[in-house]
Design an enzyme around this catalytic site. Structure first.
Site, short mmCIF file in Angstrom:
data_model
loop_
_atom_site.label_atom_id
_atom_site.label_comp_id
_atom_site.label_asym_id
_atom_site.label_seq_id
_atom_site.Cartn_x
_atom_site.Cartn_y
_atom_site.Cartn_z
N ARG A 67 0.79 -1.25 0.20
CA ARG A 67 0.25 -0.24 -0.29
C ARG A 67 0.85 1.67 0.32
NH1 ARG A 67 -3.36 2.67 3.86
NH2 ARG A 67 -5.04 3.64 3.08
N HIS A 71 -0.32 4.39 -2.41
CA HIS A 71 -0.12 5.90 -2.13
C HIS A 71 0.80 6.54 -2.15
CE1 HIS A 71 -3.93 5.34 1.05
NE2 HIS A 71 -3.31 4.37 -0.48
N ASP A 72 2.58 6.45 -2.66
CA ASP A 72 3.49 6.63 -3.51
C ASP A 72 3.55 7.31 -4.75
OD1 ASP A 72 5.72 8.56 -3.24
OD2 ASP A 72 6.73 6.33 -3.78
N GLY A 77 3.47 10.66 -8.18
CA GLY A 77 4.83 10.36 -9.20
C GLY A 77 5.16 9.41 -7.52
N ASP A 79 7.89 8.98 -6.49
CA ASP A 79 9.27 9.38 -5.98
C ASP A 79 9.29 9.52 -4.38
OD1 ASP A 79 7.44 11.68 -4.71
OD2 ASP A 79 7.95 13.14 -5.72
N SER A 81 8.07 10.41 -2.56
CA SER A 81 7.48 11.62 -1.29
C SER A 81 6.69 11.33 -0.31
CB SER A 81 6.81 12.15 -1.84
OG SER A 81 5.40 12.42 -2.93
N ASN A 97 -3.14 8.73 4.73
CA ASN A 97 -2.46 7.54 5.25
C ASN A 97 -1.68 8.08 6.34
OD1 ASN A 97 -1.89 7.92 2.77
ND2 ASN A 97 -0.54 9.94 2.08
N PRO A 166 -7.83 7.65 -3.37
CA PRO A 166 -8.96 7.08 -3.68
C PRO A 166 -9.50 7.07 -2.62
CG PRO A 166 -8.15 5.28 -4.92
CD PRO A 166 -7.06 6.35 -5.09
N HIS A 196 -6.03 -5.96 -1.85
CA HIS A 196 -6.81 -6.06 -1.05
C HIS A 196 -7.17 -6.94 -0.75
CE1 HIS A 196 -8.59 -1.60 -0.82
NE2 HIS A 196 -7.55 -2.28 -0.60
N THR A 197 -6.30 -8.61 -1.10
CA THR A 197 -6.13 -10.07 -0.66
C THR A 197 -5.09 -10.06 0.78
OG1 THR A 197 -5.46 -12.22 -1.36
CG2 THR A 197 -4.45 -10.56 -2.52
N ASP A 248 -9.23 -9.87 3.23
CA ASP A 248 -9.91 -10.88 2.78
C ASP A 248 -10.38 -12.26 3.98
OD1 ASP A 248 -9.56 -12.91 1.48
OD2 ASP A 248 -8.25 -13.63 0.52
N SER A 251 -8.19 -15.67 3.60
CA SER A 251 -6.87 -16.35 3.65
C SER A 251 -6.50 -14.85 3.87
CB SER A 251 -6.63 -16.69 2.03
OG SER A 251 -7.01 -16.25 1.22
C1 HEM Z 1 -9.50 1.62 -4.87
C2 HEM Z 1 -9.49 2.06 -4.41
C3 HEM Z 1 -8.71 1.96 -3.57
C4 HEM Z 1 -9.38 2.43 -2.11
C5 HEM Z 1 -10.63 3.06 -1.90
C6 HEM Z 1 -9.11 1.31 -1.39
C7 HEM Z 1 -8.58 1.86 0.43
C8 HEM Z 1 -8.29 1.36 1.34
C9 HEM Z 1 -8.37 1.34 3.01
C10 HEM Z 1 -9.47 2.55 3.19
C11 HEM Z 1 -8.14 0.09 2.81
C12 HEM Z 1 -7.87 0.19 5.05
C13 HEM Z 1 -6.82 1.66 6.34
C14 HEM Z 1 -6.78 1.18 6.89
O1 HEM Z 1 -7.63 0.52 7.95
O2 HEM Z 1 -6.18 2.39 7.53
C15 HEM Z 1 -6.68 0.19 2.56
C16 HEM Z 1 -5.76 -1.09 2.46
C17 HEM Z 1 -4.72 -1.66 2.19
N1 HEM Z 1 -5.29 -1.25 0.49
FE1 HEM Z 1 -6.72 -0.20 -0.65
N2 HEM Z 1 -7.53 1.05 -1.51
C18 HEM Z 1 -7.87 1.32 -2.97
C19 HEM Z 1 -6.88 0.20 -3.51
C20 HEM Z 1 -5.09 -0.13 -3.31
C21 HEM Z 1 -4.59 -0.64 -3.71
C22 HEM Z 1 -4.32 -0.11 -5.47
C23 HEM Z 1 -3.69 -0.97 -3.66
C24 HEM Z 1 -2.30 -1.69 -3.85
C25 HEM Z 1 -1.58 -1.66 -5.10
C26 HEM Z 1 -4.05 -1.07 -1.90
C27 HEM Z 1 -3.55 -2.02 -0.90
C28 HEM Z 1 -4.26 -1.90 0.46
C29 HEM Z 1 -3.83 -2.86 1.56
C30 HEM Z 1 -2.75 -3.87 1.06
C31 HEM Z 1 -4.02 -2.88 1.99
C32 HEM Z 1 -3.87 -2.80 3.36
C33 HEM Z 1 -2.40 -2.99 4.44
C34 HEM Z 1 -2.57 -3.15 5.89
O3 HEM Z 1 -3.25 -3.61 6.58
O4 HEM Z 1 -1.44 -2.24 6.88
N3 HEM Z 1 -5.32 -0.17 -2.49
N4 HEM Z 1 -7.29 0.27 1.33
#
Ligand code: HEM
Ligand SMILES: *[C@@H]1O[C@H](CO)[C@@H](O)[C@H](O)[C@H]1NC(C)=O
Ligand SMILES: *[C@@H]1O[C@H](CO)[C@@H](O)[C@H](O)[C@H]1NC(C)=O
Ligand SMILES: *[C@@H]1O[C@H](CO)[C@@H](O)[C@H](O)[C@H]1NC(C)=O
Ligand SMILES: *[C@@H]1O[C@H](CO)[C@@H](O)[C@H](O)[C@H]1NC(C)=O
Ligand SMILES: *[C@@H]1O[C@H](CO)[C@@H](O)[C@H](O)[C@H]1NC(C)=O
Ligand SMILES: *[C@@H]1O[C@H](CO)[C@@H](O)[C@H](O)[C@H]1NC(C)=O
Length: 333
Positions: A67, A71-72, A77, A79, A81, A97, A166, A196-197, A248, A251
Site C-alpha cells: 500500500r 500511495h507514493d 508519481g 518519488d 514523497s 495516510n 481514492p 486487498h487480498t 480477505d 486467507s
Molecule cells: C481502489 C481504490 C482503493 C481504495 C478506496 C482503498 C482503500 C483502502 C483502505 C480504506 C484501507 C484500510 C486502511 C486503514 O485501515 O487504515 C486499505 C488497505 C489496503 N490497501 Fe487499499 N484501497 C484502494 C486500492 C488499493 C491499491 C491499488 C492497492 C495496492 C496495489 C491497495 C493496497 C492495500 C493494502 C495491501 C491494504 C492493507 C494495508 C495494511 O494492512 O496495512 N489498495 N485500502
C-alpha cells in the site's frame, strides 16, 4: 573530391554523435530493470532479506508495504514523497495516510542496509517499489522484474494526497476517474484492488455500511448477512474506530484471488471493494473482470503484475530531476 568526401564523413559523424546523445537521453529517462547492476549489485538481495525479516515479524507488513508504494505513486508519481516527515501539510499527514499507512520503519531499516552496501546510490522510491514486489511474492503472489532508476522527490503535498487518492467512500465513477488521472484504466482498477487480498482495514473505513447506510435506515444491502453480524460485533457504534478487520476473511495473509470470490458473495469489506461487483455502474465496467479473476487466479496474477508495472511507472523522476535521498524521511540539505 577528397575534401568533399571528408566533409560528408565529418557531417555524418556529427549526425551520428547527436543521434547517440539523443538516444542516450531517451534511454536515461526510462526506468530499467538493471539500473543498479553495477552501482549496487547486492540491492535486490538486501531488500529481499529485510522484507523477509519484516514479514516473519508480522505478516501484515506485506500488505502495508504494498500500500505504501500505491500511495507514493498516486501523489506526484513514485518519488518517495510519502516518506518525507514534516508538519500537517505533508502526504504522511493527509487523511488517507495518517495513522493508516504503515511500514516507514521497515523502509528506514532497508535504506540503512542498502546505504552500508552502496552509499548514496539507491533512491528511496526504488526501495519502496522493490519492497512492494517482494511483499507480494513472499505472501504467495506473483513476481516480476521491477523497473528501477526513479529519483526521490523534494516536495510532499498533503492536500494533493487528499485530492487524488481514492477514498473507500467514493462511488465507482470517482475511483475510475482517479485511476484514469494517473494513466490507469478499468483493468488496473480491478486488478490492483485485488491487493486487498492481504492486509487489514480499520472500522472507521467501513462502519458506515453496518447501520443506516446512506440514510436508508438499514445496513448496506450488498453486504453478506453473516459478515454483517460479525462486523457489527467487531465494530460497535461509538466503539473504537481503530479496531481492524482483515480485508480477505478467507486467507488474510495469502496473496490469492479470494478477494474476488468474496465480492461474488457480498463479502467485500470496503464499499469501494463491493461496488466493483454490486453497483449498477459495475455491470458494464468492472463486474465482468471481477468474475473473470474470481475463477481464474492465473489471469488475475498476470493482470496484477502488468498493472503494478504501470503504477510503478507513474511520473518517474529520472536523469537530474530530484535527488538520491540519504535519509528517506528528509530531503538532502
Ligand atoms: C481502489 C481504490 C482503493 C481504495 C478506496 C482503498 C482503500 C483502502 C483502505 C480504506 C484501507 C484500510 C486502511 C486503514 O485501515 O487504515 C486499505 C488497505 C489496503 N490497501 Fe487499499 N484501497 C484502494 C486500492 C488499493 C491499491 C491499488 C492497492 C495496492 C496495489 C491497495 C493496497 C492495500 C493494502 C495491501 C491494504 C492493507 C494495508 C495494511 O494492512 O496495512 N489498495 N485500502
Ligand atoms: C543485471 O543483473 C541481472 C541479474 O543478476 C541479470 O539477469 C542481467 O543480465 C544484468 N544486466 C546487465 C545489463 O548486466
Ligand atoms: C499541492 O497541491 C495542491 C492541490 O492540487 C495545489 O493547489 C498546490 O499548489 C500544491 N502545492 C505545492 C507546494 O506544490
Ligand atoms: C488497460 O490497459 C492495458 C495496457 O496497459 C490493456 O492491455 C487493457 O486492455 C486495458 N483495459 C481496458 C479495459 O481498456
Ligand atoms: C438515518 O440517517 C438519516 C439521514 O442521515 C436520518 O435522517 C435518520 O434519522 C437516520 N435513521 C436512523 C434510524 O438512525
Ligand atoms: C477459504 O475458501 C475455501 C474454498 O474456496 C474453503 O475451503 C476454506 O474453508 C476457506 N477458508 C476460510 C478460513 O474461510
Ligand atoms: C445490473 O445487474 C443487476 C444484476 O444482474 C441488475 O439487477 C441491475 O438492474 C443491473 N443494472 C443496470 C444499470 O444494468
Amino acid at each position: 573530391m577528397k575534401s568533399s568526401c571528408s566533409k560528408s564523413s565529418y557531417y555524418y559523424f556529427w549526425f551520428w554523435l547527436i543521434n547517440m546523445l539523443l538516444l542516450h537521453l531517451a534511454v536515461r529517462s526510462q526506468l530499467t530493470t538493471d539500473f543498479y547492476n553495477s552501482s549496487c549489485p547486492s540491492l535486490l538481495k538486501i531488500v529481499r532479506r529485510e522484507v523477509k525479516k519484516a514479514l516473519m515479524n508480522e505478516m501484515r507488513m506485506g500488505g502495508s508495504l504494498l500500500r505504501l508504494h500505491f500511495h507514493d505513486c498516486f501523489v506526484n508519481g513514485c518519488d518517495g514523497s510519502i516518506l518525507l516527515d514534516g508538519g500537517d501539510d505533508v502526504e504522511k499527514s493527509a487523511l488517507p495516510n495518517l495513522n493508516s499507512v504503515r511500514g516507514f520503519d521497515v523502509i528506514d531499516t532497508i535504506k540503512s542496509s542498502v546505504e552500508s552496501a552502496c552509499n548514496g546510490v539507491v533512491s528511496c522510491a526504488d526501495i519502496v517499489a522493490i519492497a512492494a514486489r517482494d511483499s507480494v511474492l513472499l505472501s504467495g503472489g506473483p513476481s516480476w522484474s521491477v523497473l528501477l532508476g526513479r529519483r526521490d522527490g523534494t516536495v510532499s503535498n498533503g492536500s494533493l494526497a487528499n485530492q487524488v487518492l481514492p477514498s473507500p467512500f467514493d462511488p465507482l465513477d470517482s475511483i475510475v476517474t482517479k485511476f484514469a488521472n494517473v494513466g490507469l484504466n478499468l483493468t488496473d482498477v480491478v486488478s490492483l484492488s485485488g491487493a486487498h487480498t492481504i492486509g487489514r482495514s480499520r472500522c472507521v473505513f467501513f462502519s458506515n455500511r453496518l447501520s443506516n447506510f446512506s440514510g436508508t435506515g438499514a445496513p448496506d444491502s450488498t453486504l453478506d448477512s453473516t459478515m454483517l453480524t460479525d462486523l457489527q460485533n467487531l465494530c460497535p457504534q461509538n466503539g473504537d474506530g481503530n479496531t481492524t478487520a482483515v480485508l480477505d476473511r478467507n486467507s488474510s495473509d495469502l496473496f490469492d484471488n479470494h478477494y474476488f470470490k468474496n465480492l461474488l458473495s457480498g463479502k467485500g469489506i470496503l464499499s469501494s471493494d463491493q461496488i466493483l461487483f454490486s453497483s449498477d455502474a459495475a455491470n458494464s465496467t468492472t463486474k465482468p473482470l471481477v468474475q473473470s479473476y474470481s475463477n481464474n487466479a492465473a489471469l488475475f496474477f498476470v493482470d496484477f503484475v502488468n498493472s503494478m508495472i504501470k503504477m510503478g511507472n507513474i511520473n518517474p523522476k529520472t536523469g537530474s530531476d530530484g535527488e538520491i535521498r540519504k535519509n528517506c524521511r528528509v530531503i538532502n540539505s
